[in-house]
Design an enzyme around this catalytic site. Structure first.
Site, PDB file in Angstrom:
ATOM      1  N   GLY A  17       0.848  -1.186   0.000  1.00  0.00           N
ATOM      2  CA  GLY A  17       0.000   0.000   0.000  1.00  0.00           C
ATOM      3  C   GLY A  17       0.887   1.240   0.000  1.00  0.00           C
ATOM      4  N   CYS A  18       0.422   2.286   0.641  1.00  0.00           N
ATOM      5  CA  CYS A  18       1.170   3.544   0.678  1.00  0.00           C
ATOM      6  C   CYS A  18       2.593   3.323   1.191  1.00  0.00           C
ATOM      7  CB  CYS A  18       0.443   4.525   1.584  1.00  0.00           C
ATOM      8  SG  CYS A  18       1.335   6.076   1.806  1.00  0.00           S
ATOM      9  N   PHE A  19       3.577   3.690   0.387  1.00  0.00           N
ATOM     10  CA  PHE A  19       4.963   3.423   0.793  1.00  0.00           C
ATOM     11  C   PHE A  19       5.394   4.252   1.995  1.00  0.00           C
ATOM     12  CE2 PHE A  19       6.174   5.715  -3.432  1.00  0.00           C
ATOM     13  CZ  PHE A  19       5.792   6.950  -2.950  1.00  0.00           C
ATOM     14  N   TRP A  20       4.711   5.353   2.264  1.00  0.00           N
ATOM     15  CA  TRP A  20       5.041   6.133   3.454  1.00  0.00           C
ATOM     16  C   TRP A  20       4.953   5.269   4.701  1.00  0.00           C
ATOM     17  CZ3 TRP A  20       1.145  10.730   2.782  1.00  0.00           C
ATOM     18  CH2 TRP A  20       1.562  11.556   1.728  1.00  0.00           C
ATOM     19  N   CYS A  21       3.944   4.395   4.722  1.00  0.00           N
ATOM     20  CA  CYS A  21       3.666   3.586   5.920  1.00  0.00           C
ATOM     21  C   CYS A  21       4.551   2.350   6.017  1.00  0.00           C
ATOM     22  CB  CYS A  21       2.204   3.156   5.918  1.00  0.00           C
ATOM     23  SG  CYS A  21       1.076   4.558   6.054  1.00  0.00           S
TER      24      CYS A  21
END
Length: 180
Positions: A17-21
């Site tokens: 999913g979101c690579f930030w996380c």
């Protein structure tokens, strides 16, 4: 034979999913050399964030981890990975929908492929999830680092990052399935 004091390095690549996380959970461990946000699995060379989000390049948002397998084994990376995602969601992750947010393990050699398949089977047999585990296990291909403003986002924009994790439902899902 390994020379004394020489650090071995391998790559691991995960889409969650979101690579930030996906950066912070990995970088906190000894033996992790670096974690880079980027794009993989698609057809366009050097895609931009906007191109990947347009769902036209086939790329996943992913992280590529450089690690020392003598300090932190690939199997341990897999354990951390599974605890960051909803492996039963084929349409994205939490708040983020679409193919660029799907989950996948990108293996760099046969040992990683076998370890990933084993860990996926063990998770499926554990009964932790009621639905089928849909996370794909795919051969690694070119990895393109994301734009600089995406790197270490949890540090650069910590308030927004923390709000995003909570509002997306990711943190609640992880706590419900894995505990604190």
């Amino acid at each position: 034979m390994e020379r004394e004091g020489v650090q071995r390095q391998e790559l691991a690549t995960f889409a969650g999913g979101c690579f930030w996380c996906m950066v912070k959970p990995f970088e906190e461990w000894p033996g992790i050399i670096k974690v880079v946000s980027g794009y993989t699995g698609g057809t366009k060379e050097n895609p931009t964030y906007e191109e990947v989000c347009s769902e036209t390049t086939g790329h996943y948002e992913a992280v590529q981890i450089t690690f020392d397998p003598d300090v932190f084994a690939y199997e341990r990376l897999l354990q951390v990975y599974w605890q960051q995602i909803d492996p039963t969601d084929a349409g994205g992750q939490f708040y983020d929908r679409g193919s660029s947010y799907k989950t996948a393990i990108f293996y760099h050699n046969d040992e990683q492929r076998l370890a990933a398949e084993k860990s996926k089977n063990e998770l499926a047999e554990s009964g932790r999830f009621q639905k089928t585990i849909v996370t794909e296990i795919l051969p690694a291909g070119p990895f393109y680092p994301a734009e600089e403003y995406h790197q270490d986002y949890h540090r650069k924009n910590s308030a927004h990052y923390n709000r995003y994790r909570m509002a997306s439902g990711r943190d609640a899902f992880i706590e419900r399935h894995w505990g604190k």
